[in-house]
Design an enzyme around this catalytic site. Structure first.
Site: not given
Ligand code: COA
Length: 374
Positions: A155-157
């Protein structure tokens, strides 16, 4: 230990953009139409009326003013409320691969490398367009890169986890020079009919070249001094879209097949988690906070970044110490911190240190300590 650098970055920005004003006008039109169509049921208490959205709330709650998107028309049409991207034949490049190639070319130029120098490609992003073949193998093909390629999703990482994976791979010798691309069409997983989140995301693609310091040609390199990634399970940001949807009693219209979040909970839980991650990471590397010249943070919410910056530096960061691109791009998932790094790092001096940090669904967070090499 082998010294690894980020020797070039690229940002592909879509041509179309949507202001808060345009987004709110479209949502409010949709909500008014819904309320009038469902007036009877709303009056009988069978359905809830939709509240209107508002520009001031969006900016104050998030810091977002604008977002770039791959298709503006579909998103803003109250009868559609999602991007319309033409279906391509299997012989045509996929949209994610096409964006990736555009960002990758910029990163290659900046690092002074060509496709021949690259021997691995990682596509790291929140939403992959298809299950297989891997988007990265398609990017590899489109750029004429030899070696190997794979997709990954945290995801966002995704981008910071990919930096850690790539740096480790270069150190271990499994690849020499790695291209990382982060194509994010976040407008595709966003419910534009949901007032609580319709303003959050935008589309973009970032790219990075990682290699050994002794092979780097660019004058503008950042050495990866250290990486630290953490994960902790949470349902507070969730998207249930997946290949088993067809095997379950669900349809592509089910709300939980798009992005969902408990924004308040995320805010409260992620700020301390990320502040601690960065502080612990700096402690472990014997780096004092006064040595930190820049924080390139994940771009989800301005107040979140302000709080994290304050906790990490022990004071309110100056604007140039913690650049935000959120106002222009909105949340672009894994690409956000990389856009900030790409646009706000050229002015740093030799040996100055900064921290690149992402955080998001999982929960997942990645901290990368970088030092300008020349
Ligand atoms: N327009 C007007 N009002 C709105 C609105 C909109 N578009 N959306 C929500 N509201 C209302 C809510 O209904 C609520 O009303 P109530 O107080 O009467 O219940 C009020 O505004 C506050 O809503 P809330 O959701 O609590 O706002 P918030 O201050 O938490 O801001 C986020 C929402 C999403 C911007 C914020 O929580 C956030 O950014 N969290 C972190 C998210 C994150 O990092 N996610 C990672 C994703 S990858």
């Amino acid at each position: 230990m082998e010294q690894i650098v980020i020797s070039g970055t690229g940002v592909f920005t879509p041509e179309e953009s949507i202001t808060n004003k345009e987004l709110v006008e479209s949502y409010n039109k949709y909500a008014e139409q819904y309320n009038s169509k469902n007036k009877k049921d709303i009056d009988l208490g069978k359905k809830a009326a939709l509240d209107l959205s508002n520009e001031e709330f969006i900016f104050n709650a998030s810091g977002i003013k604008n977002r770039y998107v791959m298709d503006k028309k579909g998103i803003l049409d109250p009868e559609i409320m999602h991007p319309i991207l033409d279906k391509r034949s299997d012989d045509q490049p996929s949209i994610l691969a096409e964006m990736s190639v555009k960002a990758a070319k910029q990163a290659l130029d900046k690092s002074g490398k060509t496709s021949n120098d690259i021997d691995a490609v990682i596509t790291a992003c929140s939403n992959l367009e298809r299950a297989y073949p891997a988007i990265s193998i398609e990017v590899q093909e489109l750029l004429g890169i030899k070696g190997f390629a794979f997709d990954m999703n945290v995801a966002c990482s995704s981008a910071t986890f990919a930096i850690q994976a790539a740096a480790d791979m270069i150190r271990s010798g499994s690849a020499k020079t790695i291209l990382i691309v982060d194509p994010e069409i976040c407008s595709g997983h966003l419910d534009f009919k949901d007032r609580d989140c319709h303003f959050i995301f935008g589309d973009v693609c970032t790219a990075m070249i990682l290699e050994r310091k002794d092979t780097a040609k660019s004058e503008n390199c950042f050495e990866i001094l250290s990486t630290k990634c953490i994960t902790q399970f949470s349902n507070n940001i969730r998207n249930n879209f997946g290949f088993l949807n067809n095997a379950k009693k669900s349809s592509p219209l089910d709300r939980d097949l798009l992005f969902m979040q408990q924004g308040r909970k995320v805010f409260k839980e992620v700020v301390p988690m990320v502040s601690k991650l960065i502080t612990d990471h700096l402690d472990e590397e014997n780096i004092q906070t006064k040595e930190i010249k820049r924080l390139w943070l994940h771009q989800a919410n301005k107040s979140m970044n302000d709080l994290i910056g304050k906790k990490v530096l022990g004071r309110t960061p100056e604007k140039h110490e913690q650049p935000n691109i959120l106002q222009d791009y909105a949340n672009t998932s894994s690409a956000g911190s990389i856009i900030a790094f790409s646009k706000f790092s050229d002015d740093m001096n030799k040996n100055e240190i900064g921290v690149l940090c992402s955080f998001g669904a999982g929960y997942s967070a990645g901290s990368i300590i970088l030092k300008k090499t020349s």
